[in-house]
Design a protein around this motif. Structure first.
Motif, mmCIF file in Angstrom:
data_model
loop_
_atom_site.group_PDB
_atom_site.id
_atom_site.type_symbol
_atom_site.label_atom_id
_atom_site.label_comp_id
_atom_site.label_asym_id
_atom_site.label_seq_id
_atom_site.Cartn_x
_atom_site.Cartn_y
_atom_site.Cartn_z
ATOM 1 N N ALA A 35 0.746 -1.087 0.008
ATOM 2 C CA ALA A 35 -0.017 -0.146 0.047
ATOM 3 C C ALA A 35 0.880 1.335 -0.021
ATOM 4 C CB ALA A 35 -0.893 -0.137 1.299
ATOM 5 N N ARG A 36 2.138 1.355 0.831
ATOM 6 C CA ARG A 36 2.814 2.459 0.907
ATOM 7 C C ARG A 36 3.574 2.728 -0.481
ATOM 8 N NH1 ARG A 36 7.157 1.625 4.998
ATOM 9 N NH2 ARG A 36 5.379 1.511 6.468
ATOM 10 N N SER A 38 2.152 1.906 -3.471
ATOM 11 C CA SER A 38 0.894 1.849 -4.480
ATOM 12 C C SER A 38 1.048 0.821 -5.458
ATOM 13 C CB SER A 38 0.657 3.068 -5.167
ATOM 14 O OG SER A 38 0.518 4.081 -4.271
ATOM 15 N N HIS A 40 -0.654 -2.828 -6.641
ATOM 16 C CA HIS A 40 -1.801 -3.578 -6.511
ATOM 17 C C HIS A 40 -1.564 -5.008 -5.988
ATOM 18 C CE1 HIS A 40 -0.832 -4.269 -10.775
ATOM 19 N NE2 HIS A 40 -1.789 -5.168 -10.647
ATOM 20 N N PRO A 41 -2.607 -5.704 -5.313
ATOM 21 C CA PRO A 41 -2.395 -6.810 -4.958
ATOM 22 C C PRO A 41 -1.881 -7.932 -6.036
ATOM 23 C CG PRO A 41 -4.239 -6.068 -3.920
ATOM 24 C CD PRO A 41 -3.786 -5.318 -5.024
ATOM 25 N N ALA B 209 -8.851 -3.719 -7.803
ATOM 26 C CA ALA B 209 -7.507 -3.669 -7.392
ATOM 27 C C ALA B 209 -6.707 -4.877 -8.520
ATOM 28 C CB ALA B 209 -7.262 -3.689 -6.124
ATOM 29 N N THR B 211 -5.733 -3.697 -11.626
ATOM 30 C CA THR B 211 -5.156 -3.098 -12.487
ATOM 31 C C THR B 211 -4.150 -1.981 -11.644
ATOM 32 O OG1 THR B 211 -4.858 -1.822 -14.586
ATOM 33 C CG2 THR B 211 -6.791 -1.570 -12.993
ATOM 34 N N GLU B 212 -2.829 -1.803 -12.180
ATOM 35 C CA GLU B 212 -2.123 -1.038 -11.522
ATOM 36 C C GLU B 212 -2.635 0.602 -11.475
ATOM 37 O OE1 GLU B 212 1.543 1.136 -13.901
ATOM 38 O OE2 GLU B 212 0.823 -0.722 -15.089
ATOM 39 N N TYR B 213 -2.130 1.114 -10.189
ATOM 40 C CA TYR B 213 -2.713 2.433 -9.652
ATOM 41 C C TYR B 213 -1.260 3.129 -9.388
ATOM 42 C CZ TYR B 213 -2.739 1.224 -4.847
ATOM 43 O OH TYR B 213 -2.226 0.776 -3.462
ATOM 44 N N ALA B 214 -1.510 4.462 -9.571
ATOM 45 C CA ALA B 214 -0.258 5.159 -8.827
ATOM 46 C C ALA B 214 -0.666 6.582 -8.398
ATOM 47 C CB ALA B 214 0.561 5.751 -10.166
ATOM 48 N N PRO B 215 -0.262 7.294 -7.216
ATOM 49 C CA PRO B 215 -0.991 8.428 -6.783
ATOM 50 C C PRO B 215 -0.417 9.651 -7.699
ATOM 51 C CG PRO B 215 0.931 7.849 -5.331
ATOM 52 C CD PRO B 215 0.682 6.613 -6.535
ATOM 53 N N TYR B 224 -5.794 8.995 -7.924
ATOM 54 C CA TYR B 224 -4.979 7.846 -8.325
ATOM 55 C C TYR B 224 -5.216 7.660 -9.943
ATOM 56 C CZ TYR B 224 -4.030 6.790 -3.562
ATOM 57 O OH TYR B 224 -3.865 6.727 -2.242
ATOM 58 N N TYR B 315 -8.546 -1.074 -3.775
ATOM 59 C CA TYR B 315 -7.227 -0.410 -3.335
ATOM 60 C C TYR B 315 -7.203 0.204 -2.037
ATOM 61 C CZ TYR B 315 -6.668 -0.658 -8.521
ATOM 62 O OH TYR B 315 -6.775 -0.823 -9.930
ATOM 63 N N LEU B 316 -5.564 0.166 -1.686
ATOM 64 C CA LEU B 316 -5.579 0.712 -0.418
ATOM 65 C C LEU B 316 -4.511 2.008 -0.819
ATOM 66 C CD1 LEU B 316 -4.232 -2.539 1.638
ATOM 67 C CD2 LEU B 316 -6.500 -1.189 1.659
ATOM 68 N N GLY B 317 -4.902 3.178 -0.104
ATOM 69 C CA GLY B 317 -3.786 4.150 0.081
ATOM 70 C C GLY B 317 -2.672 3.977 0.866
ATOM 71 N N ARG B 318 -1.898 5.116 0.999
ATOM 72 C CA ARG B 318 -0.731 4.699 1.726
ATOM 73 C C ARG B 318 -0.924 4.765 3.328
ATOM 74 N NH1 ARG B 318 3.340 8.901 -1.543
ATOM 75 N NH2 ARG B 318 3.911 7.513 -3.339
ATOM 76 N N LEU B 320 -3.132 3.158 4.310
ATOM 77 C CA LEU B 320 -3.858 1.669 4.607
ATOM 78 C C LEU B 320 -5.317 1.896 4.821
ATOM 79 C CD1 LEU B 320 -1.928 -0.434 6.863
ATOM 80 C CD2 LEU B 320 -2.101 -0.805 4.728
#
Lengths: 119, 463
Positions: A35-36, A38, A40-41, B209, B211-215, B224, B315-318, B320
């Motif tokens: 999560a830190r 970013s 994904h699982p 969740a 597919t990739e994600y980025a802030p 995101y 999805y989880l943020g930084r 958590l």
């Protein structure tokens, strides 16, 4: 091939399973780490860019995991033995430490309770 | 007592529990030598007789079968959409959909084939779903039901307006009522009217969740972007709308990290974003700016499975904490248009369909639909359902759904059911005479013309 914490993993390996292969990283720590950064699982190592891998390696190097964590565990058991405590002796003898009976069923204790405990 | 009698007596008492005095009443039978062994050796029937084949051990055979499926092979099979079946009969007299017939009342209850180029475009935007029954017929055809005609009329009216207007609606209804096919019909109409069609085929893909994600740096609340999804999305837009976009050229200056030809056609511009993950989102935003610029055609912006974006994503943020679906940039882009926060300057339609199967809980969406139904019925004040203030709720979803037109899709009428049953029969899939009795039976069994159930009852579960 991708280097994570000094180990060479194939690119199709899932990040989650690569991280959890280290002693001291289980599902919870792994979720926090991912999560830190970013991630994904279901991500695989090939999908992560080099910068993220670098910062992940940097973060892992700050944590007490794998051999460091094992060494810490061994040191703690060794300390108990050296001071001659009951727990230390029981560890050295490979017997249950916390008052369990020894007439039968000490398999787990025999397996695990050693000075060089495996983990 | 002879030994044989003793065995019988013990056996009887243990099995029936008769009292001792009745033992003598039982007839005498000599003891049966019972087999006390149930080992496989005795149970086996021996080697197969000459001329007969031994039964193959299926389990063992399966274990040693061939190569394992290649990566992605099973998913491709699962997601495969078959739109034609050469074993089905060709339906005589089936007309292709044309731009003139779509809004006419006379086309009600009729089946129309989808023209080839429209099918290609619909396939490109993933409007066909693998769970729908397209594979059972010679060619892809749709039933023109009452609501399809209303939708076509709405779209025709929108195109005629002098000052462009953005219409927003949600298709709601029970499972199997044809919400996704109604979206498909809207897209087919839009393709025929030369609108630009932008379709998010399954909102679940954006929020589960996978597919990739980025802030996005410097945003609050944290946004995101999903680069690989957007890249694929741009490829779909370019392919599906190639006919329209290839005629349109870039007209503005965009601040991109690569040099772009000043008069590049918009489909090639979208392809640039599809090829480069880092450029995908900036190019999508630039493309949107181009499409909403002056003199461009109207837009149909659609999304299926709305329930998945009216809640937190996986999805989880930084910190958590789960990321709200509205903080994913593409979802936010759609929700802004659906809620009316942003409009389409050249006019158009923003549509979303809810899902009935695999339905995630979204109490806010359910409430919004009930509120809309109440408004349609003319209820006001306290009669309109309100959110329980003591229940923790998702304020953002509630606000985005505040003022929406809900298009409630119900079962087919009997006439419409007859239309589709006749099509089933003409395709050779329903081997019964379509008369009033059959129509009434199938209509009733399908819960009052729920089209998914009608198809299941008439085609998939036939005797």
């Amino acid at each position: 091939m991708v280097f994570v914490f000094g180990i060479n993993f194939p690119e199709k390996k899932m990040v989650k399973s690569a991280l959890q292969s280290f002693y001291g990283i289980g599902p919870n720590v792994c979720t926090t780490l991912m999560a830190r950064f970013s991630i994904h699982p279901t991500a695989r190592l090939a999908q992560i860019n080099a910068a993220t891998i670098d910062s992940l390696n940097n973060e892992l190097s700050k944590m007490t995991i794998d051999n460091d964590l094992r060494r810490q565990l061994h040191d703690r058991i060794r300390r108990l033995r050296d001071m001659g405590s009951y727990r230390g002796r029981r560890h050295a003898m490979g017997l249950p430490v916390r008052g369990q009976r020894t007439r039968t069923q000490t398999t787990t204790a025999k397996k695990l309770n050693k000075i060089e405990r495996r983990g | 007592m002879p030994p044989s009698r003793g065995i019988l007596a013990v056996a009887t008492r243990s099995s029936t529990g008769l009292p001792k005095s009745q033992w003598d009443v039982l007839p005498f039978r000599p003891a049966q030598p019972a087999s006390f062994s149930t080992t496989a050796c005795l149970a086996a029937s021996g080697p197969p007789r000459k001329g007969k084949k031994a039964i193959r051990n299926l389990k063992a055979a399966r274990q040693s079968a061939g190569r394992p499926p290649a990566p992605g092979e099973r998913k491709a099979l699962r997601k495969r959409v078959v739109l034609s079946n050469t074993n089905a009969l060709e339906v005589s007299g089936l007309e292709d959909l044309d731009a003139k017939a779509i809004g006419k009342e006379s086309s009600r209850c009729q089946m129309f084939g989808l023209p080839g180029p429209v099918v290609d475009s619909l396939r490109a935007v993933e409007a066909f779903k693998p769970t729908q029954g397209w594979r059972m017929f010679r060619s892809a055809s749709v039933l023109w039901r009452e609501q399809s005609i209303r939708l076509a009329q709405i779209m025709t009216d929108l195109a005629k307006l002098k000052s462009p207007e953005t219409r927003r609606m949600v298709l709601a209804g029970e499972k199997g009522t044809g919400k996704s096919v109604m979206l498909l019909q809207a897209m087919a109409i839009a393709f025929m009217k030369k609108w630009i069609v932008i379709n998010i085929p399954d909102a679940k893909d954006l929020t589960n969740a996978h597919t990739e994600y980025a802030p996005v740096p410097g945003t609050s609340p944290q946004q995101y972007i999903q680069r690989s999804y957007v890249a694929n999305f741009l490829a779909q837009i370019a392919k599906a709308n190639a006919g329209v976009l290839s005629q349109l050229q870039l007209s503005m200056q965009h601040d991109l990290s690569i040099p772009v030809q000043s008069n590049i056609s918009l489909d090639r511009f979208a392809d640039l974003g599809a090829k480069d993950l880092d450029l995908a989102w900036p190019i999508f935003l630039s493309l949107w700016a181009e499409l909403t610029g002056p003199g461009r055609p109207p837009i149909l912006f659609t999304l299926d499975n709305l329930n998945f974006i009216m809640r937190h994503s996986e999805y989880l943020g930084r910190d958590l904490k789960p990321v709200h679906a509205h903080d994913l940039s593409l979802v936010r882009h759609f929700v802004d248009h659906l809620s009316g926060a942003r409009t389409l300057p050249n006019g158009g339609l923003v549509m979303a369909a809810t899902t009935g199967s695999n339905k995630p809980s979204s109490p806010i969406l359910d409430l919004a639909i009930r509120q809309s139904e109440a408004r349609i019925q003319g209820l006001t004040g306290e009669a309109v359902p309100q959110w329980d203030p003591y229940r923790p709720g998702d304020e953002r979803s509630l606000q985005s759904m505040a003022d929406l037109e809900v298009f409630d899709i119900k079962g087919l009428s009997r006439d419409e059911a007859r239309g589709i049953l006749e099509y089933y029969a003409a395709s050779g899939m329903l081997r019964q005479a379509v008369d009033q009795r059959l129509v009434a039976e199938k209509w009733t069994i399908s819960g009052g013309g729920i089209i998914g159930e009608l198809e299941r009852g008439a085609l998939r579960m036939r005797p």
